[in-house]
Design an enzyme around this catalytic site. Sequence first.
Site, short mmCIF file in Angstrom:
data_model
loop_
_atom_site.label_atom_id
_atom_site.label_comp_id
_atom_site.label_asym_id
_atom_site.label_seq_id
_atom_site.Cartn_x
_atom_site.Cartn_y
_atom_site.Cartn_z
N SER A 9 0.84 -1.19 0.00
CA SER A 9 0.00 0.00 0.00
C SER A 9 0.87 1.24 0.00
O SER A 9 1.99 1.24 0.52
CB SER A 9 -0.91 0.02 1.23
OG SER A 9 -1.64 1.24 1.28
N HIS A 10 0.33 2.31 -0.54
CA HIS A 10 1.01 3.60 -0.53
C HIS A 10 1.09 4.17 0.89
O HIS A 10 1.91 5.03 1.15
CB HIS A 10 0.29 4.59 -1.44
CG HIS A 10 0.59 4.40 -2.88
ND1 HIS A 10 0.21 3.28 -3.59
CD2 HIS A 10 1.27 5.19 -3.74
CE1 HIS A 10 0.63 3.41 -4.83
NE2 HIS A 10 1.28 4.54 -4.96
#
Length: 123
Positions: A9-10
């Site tokens: 995930s960012h």
Amino acid sequence: MMLGITVVSHVPEIAAGVVQLLKQVAGETPITFAGGTDDGRIGTSMEKITAAFADNPADTILAFYDLGSAKMNLEMASELTDKEIHIYNVPLIEGAYVAASLIPTGVTRLQVEEQLAPLMVKG
């Protein structure tokens, strides 16, 4: 052949949170994650992904991600490992949860993919 999961995930907190959720159903399935950039900002890091692959004891890793640039880093990192990496363009939480709930039952990767098929994002 052992199946494992890697979540990318960012946002570091999202990656860690998804893993916390998955561990509720994943049994002994190995799960690793990579979140954020090397300096802790929003984004992804090929180095963190490579480390998540290395830290996962599974031979075959099912990888789930949140946004397109994470896929690009996943693809590059997958070329730097001897492990078999499969990247899925499905909603992050739902897709990873499906895999985490099925793997402990002894299903094959192809059986997991059958269940992920309706979730696949086109394009």
